[in-house]
Design an enzyme around this catalytic site. Structure first.
Site, PDB file in Angstrom:
ATOM      1  N   ALA A 106     -19.504  -3.912  13.792  1.00  0.00           N
ATOM      2  CA  ALA A 106     -19.967  -2.550  14.046  1.00  0.00           C
ATOM      3  C   ALA A 106     -20.832  -2.035  12.916  1.00  0.00           C
ATOM      4  O   ALA A 106     -21.882  -1.413  13.136  1.00  0.00           O
ATOM      5  CB  ALA A 106     -18.768  -1.622  14.266  1.00  0.00           C
ATOM      6  N   GLY A 118     -29.341   1.440  32.372  1.00  0.00           N
ATOM      7  CA  GLY A 118     -30.788   1.296  32.363  1.00  0.00           C
ATOM      8  C   GLY A 118     -31.224  -0.150  32.352  1.00  0.00           C
ATOM      9  O   GLY A 118     -30.519  -1.032  31.850  1.00  0.00           O
ATOM     10  N   ILE A 121      -9.784 -10.760  15.432  1.00  0.00           N
ATOM     11  CA  ILE A 121      -9.081 -10.010  16.480  1.00  0.00           C
ATOM     12  C   ILE A 121      -7.714 -10.623  16.750  1.00  0.00           C
ATOM     13  O   ILE A 121      -6.714  -9.915  16.875  1.00  0.00           O
ATOM     14  CB  ILE A 121      -9.925  -9.964  17.767  1.00  0.00           C
ATOM     15  CG1 ILE A 121     -11.248  -9.235  17.511  1.00  0.00           C
ATOM     16  CG2 ILE A 121      -9.170  -9.258  18.889  1.00  0.00           C
ATOM     17  CD1 ILE A 121     -12.213  -9.273  18.687  1.00  0.00           C
ATOM     18  N   GLY A 125     -19.171   3.197  22.529  1.00  0.00           N
ATOM     19  CA  GLY A 125     -19.091   1.786  22.866  1.00  0.00           C
ATOM     20  C   GLY A 125     -17.705   1.193  22.708  1.00  0.00           C
ATOM     21  O   GLY A 125     -16.691   1.898  22.646  1.00  0.00           O
ATOM     22  N   HIS A 176      -6.421   2.844 -14.448  1.00  0.00           N
ATOM     23  CA  HIS A 176      -5.077   2.253 -14.379  1.00  0.00           C
ATOM     24  C   HIS A 176      -4.071   3.333 -14.016  1.00  0.00           C
ATOM     25  O   HIS A 176      -4.121   4.438 -14.551  1.00  0.00           O
ATOM     26  CB  HIS A 176      -4.705   1.636 -15.729  1.00  0.00           C
ATOM     27  CG  HIS A 176      -3.293   1.135 -15.775  1.00  0.00           C
ATOM     28  ND1 HIS A 176      -2.923  -0.063 -15.204  1.00  0.00           N
ATOM     29  CD2 HIS A 176      -2.171   1.677 -16.312  1.00  0.00           C
ATOM     30  CE1 HIS A 176      -1.624  -0.246 -15.401  1.00  0.00           C
ATOM     31  NE2 HIS A 176      -1.141   0.801 -16.083  1.00  0.00           N
TER      32      HIS A 176
END
Length: 461
Positions: free
Chosen positions: A315, A114, A180, A40, A440
């Site tokens: 996401a 689809g 963004i 994607g 540390h």
């Protein structure tokens, strides 16, 4: 009717592919449909390539530190095309990796678009009808189009246009000061582009803690980024030679800006048109699909996750929703909605920003006795040692020490936030975080010291 699949997922982004893999792991015969690249927007034109660019920008901006060590540097051979090429290679590698994971888990990949054609049926773009016991819609989102700021994909660009561009503009006006916009402002500025960042609200990152946003704006200005808050941007002209932008501030004062390109990042909109929702009577609101606590629509066999439903368009949120939906379909327990309060939001510019839950501004509405504690990175030994002492940790609690939210700006913020998110989710009070021994020197000592503020036990401030 015999079903070809137990589960069919529309979309193979971070929500869809995770839902498909989890469904297959739970014994469901599963298929996923994707008309574009596997992974994607996130893997191909979003999260992954942008983080590659940010990494390169960070390396580039650190060159000046070498000069402080007596090293002579020559940047005359710098080639942004190679930087861009690395980002595309990262995207391609991970996309191929996801395809391998689908195959490994026995998920059928259908490389077509689809559309819902029945409560248990999807018709592909080639006309094939596929039956499935359950369907998950994970078709994601796209950049929102604002009237007057329409993309021409040349001079007026979307975030995806900028990700795919292999050349730097000389100047860039970014309209929108969200995550963004801030990330691109950092990237472009680091590589020497003249950047103007315009935001309509009174601070960057409108959903973030106000003090954090103010600190980020101050840091950006020190880097040479022009930050225009409470301002509106309009395109006055768009020619092959560049764009003229009119910027109007809250007092009505106008000024013209000449810039080579404009990046419009004013939000995203769900990809829910033309996928058969209306025909099935699936309820939507402003384009978003309405679901219950198990991501089930009003049509019981159809589910929806990720950017197509109301909530955080992130996401990692989509991935977890995909897991929950598939687990419910496979007969698992219901989703615990309280998890939604602890989803971290991260901005990967420099300094990094990360947060979850209530801000200092919103906490009073939840608990009028809410408290806020802050600890500066200047008090963190490692931050000083690595010359990254800009920023602070802020924790919001109720009067008893229950963590209501946390916000960090500074080096490593996007990694550090999870300790506090986990503590808040599991009901670990801030006093217990303070008592835990932190190694540390580490940046996470800032979390411990901030937590110690609840009992007035801060040491390094």
């Amino acid at each position: 009717m015999e079903m070809e699949y137990d589960l069919l997922v529309l979309g193979a982004g971070p929500g869809g592919y995770v839902a498909a893999i989890r469904g297959a792991q739970l014994g469901l015969k599963t298929a996923v449909m994707e008309k574009k690249n596997i992974g994607g927007v996130c893997l191909n034109t979003g999260c992954i390539p942008s983080k590659s660019l940010i990494s390169s920008a960070s390396v580039f901006s650190e060159v000046k530190r070498l000069e402080g060590m007596g090293v002579k540097t020559d940047l005359s051979g710098f080639d942004y095309g190679k930087v861009h090429g690395q980002s595309r290679e990262a995207a391609a590698t991970l996309s191929k990796g996801v395809q391998y994971l689908l195959e490994k888990n026995g998920v059928t990949l259908i490389k077509e678009e689809g559309k819902l054609s029945g409560t248990h049926e999807v018709t592909t773009s080639s006309g094939k009808k596929i039956q499935a016991g359950n369907i998950i819609i994970a078709t994601g989102s796209r950049p929102r189009t604002i009237p007057g700021l329409e993309y021409d994909h040349a001079n007026i660009c979307s975030s995806e246009d900028m990700i795919l561009c292999d050349a730097l503009p000389k100047s860039l006006c970014i309209i929108g000061g969200g995550a963004i916009g801030c990330e691109f402002a950092y990237i472009m500025n680091a590589f020497g582009v003249t950047v103007t960042l315009v935001e309509m609200t009174d601070h960057l990152l409108p959903n973030e803690d106000g003090e954090v946003a103010k600190a980020l704006a101050s840091s950006f200005k020190k880097k040479g980024i022009s930050v225009q808050l409470q301002s509106k941007a309009e395109i006055e002209s768009n020619t092959p030679d560049g764009v003229t932008v009119k910027i109007t501030n809250a007092k009505g004062k106008e000024k013209q800006l000449q810039t080579e390109k404009v990046l419009v990042v004013t939000g995203r909109m769900p990809n829910t048109e033309g996928i058969g929702l209306e025909e099935l009577g699936i309820v939507t609101d402003r384009g978003f699909i309405m679901v219950n606590e198990n991501y089930q629509t009003n049509v019981p066999s159809v589910y929806a996750i990720g950017d197509v439903i109301p909530g955080a368009m992130l996401a990692h949120a989509a991935s977890k929703e995909g897991e929950f939906a598939s687990e419910f379909i496979a007969g698992g327990t219901e989703h615990k909605k309280e998890l939604d309060s602890f989803v971290p939001g991260c901005v990967y510019c420099e300094p990094q920003v990360a947060g979850f839950g209530e801000t200092q501004e919103s906490a009073k509405a939840v608990d009028e006795d809410a408290k806020a504690f802050k600890f500066s990175f200047r008090g963190i030994g490692k931050a000083v040692a690595i010359n990254k002492s800009e920023g602070f940790v802020k924790i919001i609690t109720d009067s008893r020490g229950k963590i209501l939210g946390a916000h960090i700006i500074g080096e490593g913020a996007t990694e550090m936030i999870h300790e506090l998110a986990l503590a808040a989710w599991k009901g670990i009070h801030v006093q217990e975080v303070a008592d835990m021994i932190h190694a540390h020197p580490t940046l996470s000592e800032g979390i411990m010291e901030c937590a110690r503020g609840f009992d007035n036990k801060v040491i390094h401030a």
